[in-house]
Design an enzyme around this catalytic site. Structure first.
Site, mmCIF file in Angstrom:
data_model
loop_
_atom_site.group_PDB
_atom_site.id
_atom_site.type_symbol
_atom_site.label_atom_id
_atom_site.label_comp_id
_atom_site.label_asym_id
_atom_site.label_seq_id
_atom_site.Cartn_x
_atom_site.Cartn_y
_atom_site.Cartn_z
ATOM 1 N N GLU A 1 33.552 66.442 -74.601
ATOM 2 C CA GLU A 1 33.464 65.383 -75.621
ATOM 3 C C GLU A 1 34.621 64.388 -75.567
ATOM 4 O OE1 GLU A 1 31.611 66.645 -79.303
ATOM 5 O OE2 GLU A 1 32.701 65.085 -80.376
ATOM 6 N N ARG B 1 29.436 62.614 -75.426
ATOM 7 C CA ARG B 1 28.952 63.790 -76.168
ATOM 8 C C ARG B 1 29.052 63.596 -77.682
ATOM 9 N NH1 ARG B 1 29.710 70.256 -74.816
ATOM 10 N NH2 ARG B 1 28.538 70.960 -76.633
ATOM 11 N N ARG C 1 41.391 86.371 -72.050
ATOM 12 C CA ARG C 1 41.391 84.928 -71.738
ATOM 13 C C ARG C 1 40.059 84.419 -71.195
ATOM 14 N NH1 ARG C 1 46.454 86.396 -69.686
ATOM 15 N NH2 ARG C 1 48.091 85.937 -71.191
ATOM 16 N N GLU D 1 17.202 68.952 -85.707
ATOM 17 C CA GLU D 1 18.040 68.844 -84.508
ATOM 18 C C GLU D 1 17.219 68.401 -83.299
ATOM 19 O OE1 GLU D 1 21.211 68.950 -84.504
ATOM 20 O OE2 GLU D 1 21.768 70.015 -86.324
ATOM 21 N N HIS E 1 25.945 63.357 -88.536
ATOM 22 C CA HIS E 1 26.816 64.480 -88.909
ATOM 23 C C HIS E 1 27.902 64.089 -89.901
ATOM 24 C CE1 HIS E 1 25.989 67.813 -85.792
ATOM 25 N NE2 HIS E 1 24.916 67.074 -85.973
ATOM 26 N N HIS F 1 27.927 66.224 -92.977
ATOM 27 C CA HIS F 1 29.003 67.168 -93.329
ATOM 28 C C HIS F 1 29.529 66.870 -94.722
ATOM 29 C CE1 HIS F 1 30.188 68.601 -89.017
ATOM 30 N NE2 HIS F 1 29.231 69.323 -89.537
ATOM 31 N N LYS G 1 20.052 67.336 -74.050
ATOM 32 C CA LYS G 1 21.427 67.768 -74.338
ATOM 33 C C LYS G 1 22.149 68.187 -73.060
ATOM 34 C CE LYS G 1 24.510 70.537 -77.102
ATOM 35 N NZ LYS G 1 24.796 71.371 -78.255
ATOM 36 N N ASN H 1 26.401 63.769 -82.443
ATOM 37 C CA ASN H 1 26.714 63.959 -83.866
ATOM 38 C C ASN H 1 26.070 62.911 -84.761
ATOM 39 O OD1 ASN H 1 28.371 66.253 -83.489
ATOM 40 N ND2 ASN H 1 29.945 64.920 -82.672
ATOM 41 N N HIS I 1 22.308 72.986 -92.736
ATOM 42 C CA HIS I 1 22.919 71.993 -91.849
ATOM 43 C C HIS I 1 21.882 70.974 -91.346
ATOM 44 C CE1 HIS I 1 25.613 70.317 -88.890
ATOM 45 N NE2 HIS I 1 24.757 70.614 -87.929
ATOM 46 N N LYS J 1 30.072 74.877 -76.908
ATOM 47 C CA LYS J 1 30.983 74.772 -78.056
ATOM 48 C C LYS J 1 30.929 76.098 -78.810
ATOM 49 C CE LYS J 1 31.124 69.849 -79.162
ATOM 50 N NZ LYS J 1 30.791 68.820 -80.166
HETATM 51 P P1 NAD Z 1 22.334 80.911 -88.915
HETATM 52 O O1 NAD Z 1 22.910 81.478 -87.702
HETATM 53 O O2 NAD Z 1 23.033 81.140 -90.208
HETATM 54 O O3 NAD Z 1 20.826 81.404 -89.044
HETATM 55 C C1 NAD Z 1 20.058 80.958 -90.144
HETATM 56 C C2 NAD Z 1 19.448 82.146 -90.909
HETATM 57 O O4 NAD Z 1 18.348 82.654 -90.166
HETATM 58 C C3 NAD Z 1 20.403 83.301 -91.110
HETATM 59 O O5 NAD Z 1 20.141 83.867 -92.371
HETATM 60 C C4 NAD Z 1 19.987 84.276 -90.013
HETATM 61 O O6 NAD Z 1 20.318 85.605 -90.287
HETATM 62 C C5 NAD Z 1 18.507 84.061 -89.986
HETATM 63 N N1 NAD Z 1 17.829 84.360 -88.734
HETATM 64 C C6 NAD Z 1 18.243 84.079 -87.480
HETATM 65 N N2 NAD Z 1 17.268 84.337 -86.610
HETATM 66 C C7 NAD Z 1 16.228 84.833 -87.306
HETATM 67 C C8 NAD Z 1 14.933 85.285 -86.960
HETATM 68 N N3 NAD Z 1 14.484 85.205 -85.710
HETATM 69 N N4 NAD Z 1 14.130 85.742 -87.941
HETATM 70 C C9 NAD Z 1 14.560 85.774 -89.239
HETATM 71 N N5 NAD Z 1 15.763 85.319 -89.630
HETATM 72 C C10 NAD Z 1 16.582 84.859 -88.669
HETATM 73 O O7 NAD Z 1 22.165 79.319 -88.801
HETATM 74 P P2 NAD Z 1 21.701 78.357 -87.615
HETATM 75 O O8 NAD Z 1 21.014 77.238 -88.291
HETATM 76 O O9 NAD Z 1 21.029 79.088 -86.527
HETATM 77 O O10 NAD Z 1 23.103 77.856 -87.044
HETATM 78 C C11 NAD Z 1 24.021 77.152 -87.842
HETATM 79 C C12 NAD Z 1 25.398 77.328 -87.231
HETATM 80 O O11 NAD Z 1 25.397 76.752 -85.938
HETATM 81 C C13 NAD Z 1 26.506 76.639 -88.009
HETATM 82 O O12 NAD Z 1 27.610 77.503 -88.087
HETATM 83 C C14 NAD Z 1 26.852 75.425 -87.146
HETATM 84 O O13 NAD Z 1 28.197 75.039 -87.277
HETATM 85 C C15 NAD Z 1 26.556 75.956 -85.786
HETATM 86 N N6 NAD Z 1 26.242 74.928 -84.781
HETATM 87 C C16 NAD Z 1 26.925 74.984 -83.610
HETATM 88 C C17 NAD Z 1 26.650 74.066 -82.628
HETATM 89 C C18 NAD Z 1 27.344 74.164 -81.308
HETATM 90 O O14 NAD Z 1 27.204 73.267 -80.479
HETATM 91 N N7 NAD Z 1 28.064 75.238 -81.061
HETATM 92 C C19 NAD Z 1 25.658 73.085 -82.818
HETATM 93 C C20 NAD Z 1 24.969 73.069 -84.032
HETATM 94 C C21 NAD Z 1 25.273 74.007 -85.012
HETATM 95 N N1 GLY Z 2 26.155 69.938 -81.479
HETATM 96 C C1 GLY Z 2 26.978 68.929 -80.879
HETATM 97 C C2 GLY Z 2 27.465 69.292 -79.520
HETATM 98 O O1 GLY Z 2 27.115 70.301 -78.960
HETATM 99 O O2 GLY Z 2 28.241 68.552 -78.983
#
Ligand code: NAD
Ligand code: GLY
Length: 369
Positions: free
Chosen positions: A239, A243, A123, A187, A250, A254, A229, A247, A267, A145
């Site tokens: 949110e 918050r 938990r 971003e 977005h 999306h 942020k 987006n 993205h 998140k």
């Molecule tokens: P990702 O995690 O897929 O990474 C992008 C690519 O870069 C992947 O192929 C990864 O293996 C590679 N990579 C990572 N670090 C590296 C490094 N230092 N050197 C070489 N390659 C590297 O994508 P992302 O853009 O980091 O994240 C996208 C994800 O984040 C989505 O799932 C999205 O929904 C999520 N997201 C979450 C939030 C949140 O608030 N939690 C906010 C925005 C996005």
């Molecule tokens: N990426 C949007 C949030 O963290 O709320």
């Protein structure tokens, strides 16, 4: 910039708070984050691309702990419930107790899944975010998140679970491919466009340095976006209101990602195009003016981001996808629009015919998506 120049941004959530450290050499500076661990167990979650690059550096700081690793295949397709189950099994095999810690080493996919596994194990146990993409450093690792995708949609299952600390070692960006780096810049620009006009001006002045990955500019941009942020999250952790502004772009984005089956646009690229569409829609609705839209487009282009919709996009299909967005209420379209740079707003009851006309009028790329 020296390895000792570490920036710290505090995320303050009432009595709870945690640091976001930004700078060089942080992976090797384990003393900084080791002192936060409460127990002796740690599970490092990473993926098959990042682990060969950075696991060894991180592991040097885990001496004396009882730890193991769990690696995902690379890609958004692996941010699944099944893999959360596997991560939980890895915690069980480790014998992780309530004071164990999950360490997420990777981009947003790894961070979201590892954080969710930490939220579920007994938990809720501690976790540390070690983001290795620019997008994860400026966005996904901060704010708590966590979650995974379901066949029914992206990020539909998850939990708010704040990390113990965020360790953003910008040395890891050295191996990040250019396209991924630029997606992270979207971003960064998004934060400025939503609520920080001074930061937007700063980005206009430093766009070339950021594209060239100038260390000082990169650290400053990450710190400014994270500070912005952190302020929003402090005021609205789960949110309930403000918050949602994070987006901007977005809902359009999306829809574009889904229409391209998540294979055409990253993205951040979809968010860049989505922000421009939101700015144009705001203009159509009389909320903002053309010079602000033009400034946004110019900045995104200078950061190497797309601003045109993929060729062959179908406005009616995109609108149908936008209707599925989590921000909508039962029967109205609710979007993040703006009154100009740094002044985003949540707008309900948006007229669908106007959305269609903005989508139909949007310039398209010349190659089919
Ligand atoms: P990702 O995690 O897929 O990474 C992008 C690519 O870069 C992947 O192929 C990864 O293996 C590679 N990579 C990572 N670090 C590296 C490094 N230092 N050197 C070489 N390659 C590297 O994508 P992302 O853009 O980091 O994240 C996208 C994800 O984040 C989505 O799932 C999205 O929904 C999520 N997201 C979450 C939030 C949140 O608030 N939690 C906010 C925005 C996005
Ligand atoms: N990426 C949007 C949030 O963290 O709320």
């Amino acid at each position: 910039m020296n390895a000792s120049d570490i920036r710290t941004i505090e995320v303050a959530l009432g009595a709870r708070r945690y640091p976001v450290w930004i700078g060089r050499g942080l992976l090797g500076d384990s003393a900084r984050w080791r002192e936060r661990l409460r127990g002796r167990h740690a599970l490092v979650v990473s993926n098959t691309t990042v682990a060969p690059l950075y696991m060894e550096r991180l592991a040097r700081g885990l001496d004396g702990l009882h730890w193991s690793s769990f690696l995902l295949e690379d890609g958004e397709a692996h941010k699944t419930f099944a893999n959360v189950g596997r991560a939980l099994q890895a915690l069980a095999t480790l014998g992780a107790t309530r004071d164990a810690c999950v360490i997420a080493l990777g981009g947003g996919v790894v961070g979201d899944l590892a954080g969710f596994a930490a939220a579920c194990w007994m938990r809720g146990i501690d976790f540390i975010q070690v983001p290795t993409t620019l997008l994860a450093m400026v966005d996904s690792s901060v704010g708590g998140k966590t979650g995974v995708n379901l066949p029914a949609g992206k990020n539909l299952a998850g939990a708010f679970h704040q990390p113990l600390a965020v360790v953003a070692d910008i040395d890891t960006l050295a191996t990040l491919p250019d396209r991924e780096y630029r997606a992270g810049l979207a971003e960064v620009a998004k934060g400025a466009a939503i609520g920080d006009a001074d930061f937007f001006v700063w980005l206009e002045a430093h766009a070339d340095a950021l594209v060239a990955r100038d260390t000082g500019a990169v650290v400053e941009a990450i710190a400014r976006k994270v500070r912005y942020k952190a302020g929003v999250v402090a005021r609205d952790e789960t949110e309930q209101g403000e918050r949602a502004l994070l987006n901007l772009g977005h809902t359009f984005g999306h829809a574009l990602e889904t229409a391209g089956h998540y294979t055409k646009l990253l993205h951040g690229e979809a968010v860049a195009i989505g922000m421009v569409l939101a700015a144009r829609l705001s203009e159509r609705l009389g909320m903002s003016n053309a010079p602000d839209t033009a400034r946004l487009q110019r900045l995104l282009e200078r950061l190497g981001l797309p601003i045109a919709v993929p060729a062959g996009s179908d406005a009616k299909q995109l609108l149908a996808l936008m209707r599925l967005d989590k921000k909508n209420t039962a029967d109205t379209l609710r979007l993040i629009l703006w009154r100009g740079i740094g002044r985003a707003e949540i707008v309900g009851g948006v007229d669908e015919a106007t959305v269609i006309s903005v989508l139909e009028a949007a310039p398209a790329t010349t190659t089919a998506s």
